[in-house]
Design a protein around this motif. Structure first.
Motif, mmCIF file in Angstrom:
data_model
loop_
_atom_site.group_PDB
_atom_site.id
_atom_site.type_symbol
_atom_site.label_atom_id
_atom_site.label_comp_id
_atom_site.label_asym_id
_atom_site.label_seq_id
_atom_site.Cartn_x
_atom_site.Cartn_y
_atom_site.Cartn_z
ATOM 1 N N GLY A 103 0.792 -1.225 0.000
ATOM 2 C CA GLY A 103 0.000 0.000 0.000
ATOM 3 C C GLY A 103 0.823 1.273 0.000
ATOM 4 N N VAL A 104 2.099 1.179 -0.363
ATOM 5 C CA VAL A 104 2.936 2.384 -0.420
ATOM 6 C C VAL A 104 2.659 3.101 -1.749
ATOM 7 N N ASP A 105 2.599 4.430 -1.678
ATOM 8 C CA ASP A 105 2.369 5.236 -2.870
ATOM 9 C C ASP A 105 3.696 5.330 -3.648
ATOM 10 N N VAL A 106 3.723 4.792 -4.879
ATOM 11 C CA VAL A 106 4.981 4.717 -5.633
ATOM 12 C C VAL A 106 4.966 5.645 -6.848
ATOM 13 N N VAL A 107 6.060 6.354 -7.054
ATOM 14 C CA VAL A 107 6.211 7.136 -8.280
ATOM 15 C C VAL A 107 7.377 6.527 -9.065
ATOM 16 N N VAL A 108 7.072 5.855 -10.179
ATOM 17 C CA VAL A 108 8.148 5.308 -11.011
ATOM 18 C C VAL A 108 8.641 6.429 -11.911
ATOM 19 N N PRO A 109 9.940 6.726 -11.872
ATOM 20 C CA PRO A 109 10.427 7.792 -12.762
ATOM 21 C C PRO A 109 10.237 7.391 -14.226
ATOM 22 N N PRO A 110 10.111 8.373 -15.126
ATOM 23 C CA PRO A 110 10.025 8.022 -16.547
ATOM 24 C C PRO A 110 11.277 7.220 -16.923
ATOM 25 N N PRO A 111 11.188 6.321 -17.912
ATOM 26 C CA PRO A 111 12.360 5.526 -18.290
ATOM 27 C C PRO A 111 13.562 6.424 -18.582
ATOM 28 N N TYR A 145 19.471 1.433 -21.419
ATOM 29 C CA TYR A 145 19.783 2.794 -21.882
ATOM 30 C C TYR A 145 21.269 3.077 -21.699
ATOM 31 N N SER A 146 21.841 2.545 -20.611
ATOM 32 C CA SER A 146 23.237 2.860 -20.318
ATOM 33 C C SER A 146 24.209 2.035 -21.153
ATOM 34 N N ASN A 147 23.756 0.906 -21.722
ATOM 35 C CA ASN A 147 24.711 0.112 -22.513
ATOM 36 C C ASN A 147 24.392 0.174 -24.005
ATOM 37 N N LEU A 148 23.655 1.194 -24.391
ATOM 38 C CA LEU A 148 23.307 1.407 -25.795
ATOM 39 C C LEU A 148 22.690 0.153 -26.412
ATOM 40 N N ASP A 149 21.868 -0.543 -25.613
ATOM 41 C CA ASP A 149 21.132 -1.715 -26.109
ATOM 42 C C ASP A 149 22.044 -2.812 -26.616
ATOM 43 N N VAL A 150 23.135 -3.024 -25.914
ATOM 44 C CA VAL A 150 24.130 -3.967 -26.409
ATOM 45 C C VAL A 150 23.546 -5.373 -26.612
#
Lengths: 325, 366
Positions: free
Chosen positions: B23-31, B222-227
């Motif tokens: 029941g915690v209110d979660v905010v997922v950051p945009p990708p 995102y950090s590995n340029l979709d390796v």
């Protein structure tokens, strides 16, 4: 005459060769890319056509270099290959039995290790451009000497001064410091060559077993000072093949010969592409938060390729082999 | 309290499930995106590694969506990451983003410190419920990993270019939207059907490449340029040395669940080369390289963020593993660059090398 075209679109220079069916190079053109790869390829092809006898038939085209996809779409290439494979293929043909290839171009440097004629290992500079052609170019310009004379002057040195080689910024400040102390130009240039070779061997060549025959190619192989510095550092003979500065293009031509022997016909659009109007443009896709920069290429007003999107929404609309990312 | 956390690949699916279950209110950051990186680079110290910059960007973007509390992992070196929670918190404060910070890290004096932090997030929920929530999150992590593994297998064999990516995305969103263990079971089945529905060319020769290195760059595409995707497109199957569920089992459950690959296996495989913890996943990288070589993989790719010390240690040891086992290894260093040409060139050449090597071996033995 029938033959194959090899096109290597690098960051700094564009190389085009024409090779006949037996693998003999007839023409080689070396141009500065100057940030306009398509126009440079067109210019090179115009020039090549002028130099070649009429009635010539192009049986296949291969492209390589960082601009290989773009060039491949523009000319209609049969094979689009990375420069590492292209260089290895060309070297094996020109120097049979080669075991080590040192290649230093405008923006990158690589080492390719071959054993039994097969690439067994390679490395490319990842985070440092010290020691590549651009840096030598820039230093020659700063010292007001033509880059072609660089090697010759360096060879005259009696006692090279020590220059820091880890980073181009350190190297430059060291050079300026030594120059203001009164060291001779040839000693500074020879010192720089030593430093760059040291950097190359530590950075690109680290952990690799460098065995003879060693071939040195790429634009920087024109610099006698660099050849000498490699000789000293490795204690091995260094061979510079006759077409050292266009080896990537030679490799691309060879690879296209391999492809066409399999496919039977070429996709080459003909020398007419030099008169076609190609236009590139880019836009930011707002489909999602990735905000990909999508680049598109138009041929006489018709869009023939798009790339740069992560999801494939734009690039998938075109044939698979014309895709870039 | 509106809780957010940094992105690391599909971690958000598992964390969100865990927190929402309580029941915690979660905010997922945009990708993570170009915008995230731009924000992170603007406010982060230049010499820090890319994960810090992406974390910062994630937090700033989540703040815009109403987040006021950060949950972040900590640690105690030698990798700098252990300090990142505090640094990021200080930077955010300086630029006017007021957050509350909860760092999950090994307790300094007593295990109760960790319990108190969890209490702080979960309020007056019973420990039983907390355990159930962790279980649910873990099950999601496992489900996500299974989808990923399936994608690694089918991508090099897909008949229609891009079909795997479409299936992968829809399977993932099914898992993500399941809100109870029962729903998750159904979602898993449907996801399995979707992944199995991709049409394959079974006759295609496919290479096997082990992907190893630093956890963040491994898990965050995102950090590995979709390796991983690019290796797949180039016709090779990937296996990654770290999966989310394995990491959770190793670090949260202390390896309680058996039958999963664990860091212990990797560390014992690394012992002829590196017997010491060097921070991050340096030791595991060396160990998994050995394990992949023994399992008959054709090649290895190591990825890590520029300036990552533990992986630099591993990188300097890997050539020895490479010679002893005759397995080629390619190292890719990631930073702010978003131009993919360099990475693709290296991967393409690497796969050429592996193919020719395999062919050569076949000829030599036949």
């Amino acid at each position: 005459m029938k033959g194959y075209l090899g096109i290597d679109v690098g960051s700094v220079s564009t190389k085009i060769v024409f090779m006949d069916e037996s693998g003999v190079i007839h023409e080689a053109i070396y141009l500065r890319t100057q940030g306009i790869p398509i126009a440079t390829v067109q210019k090179g092809l115009t020039e090549l056509k002028k130099r070649l006898p009429s009635g010539l038939k192009v049986r296949g085209v291969g492209t390589t270099g960082s601009g290989r996809y773009l060039a491949g779409i523009v000319v209609g290439a049969d094979t689009v290959k990375n420069e590492i494979t292209a260089h290895a293929v060309a070297s094996s043909l020109q120097v049979p039995g080669v075991q080590t290839i040192i290649e230093i171009g405008g923006q990158d440097s690589k080492i390719i290790i071959l054993r039994n004629g097969v690439v067994s290992d390679f490395a490319m500079n990842t985070v440092c451009a010290a020691g590549t052609g651009s840096f030598l170019d820039q230093q020659a310009a700063r010292l007001n000497i033509p880059v072609e004379k660089f090697g010759e002057i360096a060879l005259r040195s009696q006692s090279p001064v020590r220059i820091a080689g880890r980073c181009a910024v350190f190297a430059e400040s060291d050079m300026i410091h030594k120059q203001q102390m009164g060291c001779g130009l040839s000693d500074i240039l020879a010192g720089l060559c030593d430093a760059l070779v040291r950097n190359y061997l530590n950075n690109v060549g680290k952990g690799k077993e460098i065995l003879a025959p060693v071939v040195f190619q790429g634009g920087v192989a024109a610099n006698a000072g660099m050849i000498n510095a490699f000789k000293k550092a490795l204690g091995l003979a260094i061979q510079v093949p006759p077409y050292f500065d266009v080896m990537g293009a030679v490799g691309a031509a060879l690879l296209s010969r391999e492809t066409v022997s399999r496919t039977g016909s070429s996709r080459f659009k003909g020398f007419g592409v030099t008169d076609t109007e190609f236009k590139t443009g880019s836009f930011e896709c707002s489909g999602c938060s990735n905000l990909c920069e999508v680049v598109q290429l138009a041929e006489d007003g018709n869009i023939i390729a798009r790339w740069g999107d992560r999801c494939g929404k734009w690039s998938n609309a075109f044939a698979e082999q014309e895709k870039i990312s | 309290m509106r809780v957010t956390f940094p992105h690391m690949g599909n971690l958000y699916i598992c964390l969100k499930a865990m927190l929402q279950y309580l029941g915690v209110d979660v905010v997922v950051p945009p990708p993570s995106s170009k915008k995230t990186l731009t924000l992170g680079v603007k406010y982060g110290p230049e010499f820090a590694c890319m994960p810090l910059k992406l974390n910062l960007g994630n937090f700033i973007e989540a703040y815009g969506l109403g987040a006021d509390t950060i949950i972040m992992a900590g640690g105690c070196g030698p990798c700098r990451f252990g300090y990142y929670a505090q640094i990021e918190y200080a930077i955010l404060k300086d630029i006017g983003y007021e957050f509350q910070l909860i760092v999950i890290e090994p307790p300094e004096r007593h295990i109760s410190e960790l319990f108190n932090k969890i209490r702080h997030i979960t309020g007056n929920r019973s420990w039983w419920q907390v355990i159930q929530a962790i279980r649910f999150g873990y099950q999601k992590a496992r489900a996500v990993d299974e989808i990923e593994m399936a994608a690694f297998k089918i991508r090099p064999r897909e008949l229609v270019f891009g079909a795997t990516d479409i299936a992968y995305r829809s399977a993932l969103s099914l898992i993500d939207s399941a809100s109870s263990p029962n729903e998750l079971d159904r979602a898993k089945k449907r996801a399995g059907v979707i992944m199995a529905g991709v049409v394959l060319d079974e006759s295609r020769p496919v290479l096997k490449i082990g992907l190893t290195g630093e956890i963040f760059t491994l898990l965050e595409p995102y950090s590995n340029l979709d390796v991983e995707r690019h290796i797949g497109y180039l016709g090779a199957e990937v296996d990654r040395s770290i999966y989310l569920s394995e990491w959770v089992n190793d670090h949260l459950f202390l390896g309680m669940l058996k039958g999963l690959r664990s860091r212990k296996d990797a560390c014992s495989a690394a012992s002829p080369y590196l017997r010491h913890f060097v921070g991050g996943h340096g030791q595991e990288t060396v160990g998994s390289a050995v394990n992949y070589a023994r399992a008959g993989f054709d090649g290895l790719v190591q990825v890590f963020p520029f300036t990552c010390m533990p992986e630099i240690v591993a990188e300097s040891i890997l050539p020895e593993v490479s010679t002893e086992y005759g397995i080629p290894i390619l190292t890719l260093i990631m930073d702010e660059h978003t131009g993919k040409t360099g990475i693709i060139t290296r991967l393409e050449a690497f796969i050429d090398l592996l193919e020719r090597k395999k062919e050569f071996r076949r000829h030599a033995f036949s």
